[in-house]
Design a protein around this motif. Structure first.
Motif, PDB file in Angstrom:
ATOM      1  N   ALA A 116       0.834  -1.210   0.000  1.00 51.98           N
ATOM      2  CA  ALA A 116       0.000   0.000   0.000  1.00 51.98           C
ATOM      3  C   ALA A 116       0.865   1.255   0.000  1.00 51.98           C
ATOM      4  O   ALA A 116       0.622   2.188  -0.776  1.00 51.98           O
ATOM      5  CB  ALA A 116      -0.928   0.000   1.212  1.00 51.98           C
ATOM      6  N   LEU A 117       1.873   1.298   0.855  1.00 53.96           N
ATOM      7  CA  LEU A 117       2.737   2.487   0.911  1.00 53.96           C
ATOM      8  C   LEU A 117       3.559   2.651  -0.358  1.00 53.96           C
ATOM      9  O   LEU A 117       3.770   3.774  -0.828  1.00 53.96           O
ATOM     10  CB  LEU A 117       3.639   2.428   2.145  1.00 53.96           C
ATOM     11  CG  LEU A 117       2.905   2.560   3.489  1.00 53.96           C
ATOM     12  CD1 LEU A 117       3.866   2.371   4.648  1.00 53.96           C
ATOM     13  CD2 LEU A 117       2.195   3.896   3.576  1.00 53.96           C
ATOM     14  N   ALA A 118       4.006   1.535  -0.930  1.00 52.04           N
ATOM     15  CA  ALA A 118       4.756   1.615  -2.190  1.00 52.04           C
ATOM     16  C   ALA A 118       3.880   2.171  -3.305  1.00 52.04           C
ATOM     17  O   ALA A 118       4.316   3.020  -4.095  1.00 52.04           O
ATOM     18  CB  ALA A 118       5.296   0.230  -2.570  1.00 52.04           C
ATOM     19  N   GLY A 119       2.637   1.725  -3.353  1.00 52.74           N
ATOM     20  CA  GLY A 119       1.705   2.251  -4.348  1.00 52.74           C
ATOM     21  C   GLY A 119       1.411   3.719  -4.130  1.00 52.74           C
ATOM     22  O   GLY A 119       1.317   4.498  -5.084  1.00 52.74           O
ATOM     23  N   ALA A 120       1.280   4.124  -2.874  1.00 50.36           N
ATOM     24  CA  ALA A 120       1.013   5.529  -2.564  1.00 50.36           C
ATOM     25  C   ALA A 120       2.174   6.416  -2.984  1.00 50.36           C
ATOM     26  O   ALA A 120       1.973   7.471  -3.602  1.00 50.36           O
ATOM     27  CB  ALA A 120       0.738   5.699  -1.072  1.00 50.36           C
ATOM     28  N   VAL A 121       3.391   6.002  -2.677  1.00 44.64           N
ATOM     29  CA  VAL A 121       4.578   6.790  -3.048  1.00 44.64           C
ATOM     30  C   VAL A 121       4.687   6.903  -4.567  1.00 44.64           C
ATOM     31  O   VAL A 121       4.884   7.993  -5.118  1.00 44.64           O
ATOM     32  CB  VAL A 121       5.860   6.165  -2.450  1.00 44.64           C
ATOM     33  CG1 VAL A 121       7.118   6.766  -3.064  1.00 44.64           C
ATOM     34  CG2 VAL A 121       5.870   6.331  -0.940  1.00 44.64           C
TER      35      VAL A 121
END
Length: 188
Positions: A116-121
């Motif tokens: 999720a955080l990788a996609g957000a970044v």
């Protein structure tokens, strides 16, 4: 290379380009009436007052009027967006896995959070390119970071699910291979 091939196939197949071009008149009307619309409502409203019966009718008319190149108008921009998106996505995911799961065990919660955080970044960093792609598709002029929050919110669960499924199958396949080796069956 996978991103290049994927985008070559999916650029015209996404349907966003054709439906957006075919409903440009309705889109302009909606845009003037309200700046903030959810993606779902915007897609539904774009077809309102459209001269086309559906996406296939629109695609046929666009193909006859402008030729096959019209479906690839944003291809270069899409590649320019997707290559950095994937690079940032993978690097961020691997970095977060080192922090959250240093022993690289199968850990669904670390895969979900990292994904999720990788996609957000990646989504946040490439939103300006996504705006350019949309503008090329609609041949409109507009501002820069509009839609960043929506794009990030869309990407987070998408990439969390993708990474979780990937890590699950990697775990299952690796576990099976390891069990075969222990039994002496080899790599079949």
């Amino acid at each position: 290379m996978a991103t290049v091939l994927h985008d070559a196939i999916m650029n015209p197949a996404e349907g966003k380009h054709a439906s957006t071009l075919c409903s440009l008149k309705a889109f302009k009307q909606i845009k003037e009436e309200s700046v903030l619309q959810t993606s779902w409502n915007l897609q539904r409203l774009q077809m309102f007052n459209s001269p086309y019966r559906g996406v296939l009718d629109c695609m046929g008319a666009l193909l006859r009027r402008e030729g096959p190149a019209s479906f690839y108008r944003s291809y270069t921009t899409q590649l320019t967006m997707n290559v950095p998106f994937q690079a940032l996505h993978f690097m961020t995911y691997e970095y977060l896995q080192e922090l959250l799961n240093p022993h690289r065990q199968y850990n669904p919660s670390s895969h979900v959070v990292s994904g999720a955080l990788a996609g957000a970044v990646a989504a946040a960093a490439t939103t300006p390119l996504d705006v350019c792609k949309t503008l090329l598709n609609t041949q409109e002029a507009a501002g820069g970071a509009v839609g960043a929050a929506a794009r990030i919110i869309y990407q987070m669960p998408s990439t969390a699910i993708s990474w979780s499924v990937y890590e699950f199958f990697k775990y299952v396949l690796t576990k099976r291979r390891h069990q075969r080796r222990l039994r002496g069956d080899g790599d079949r």
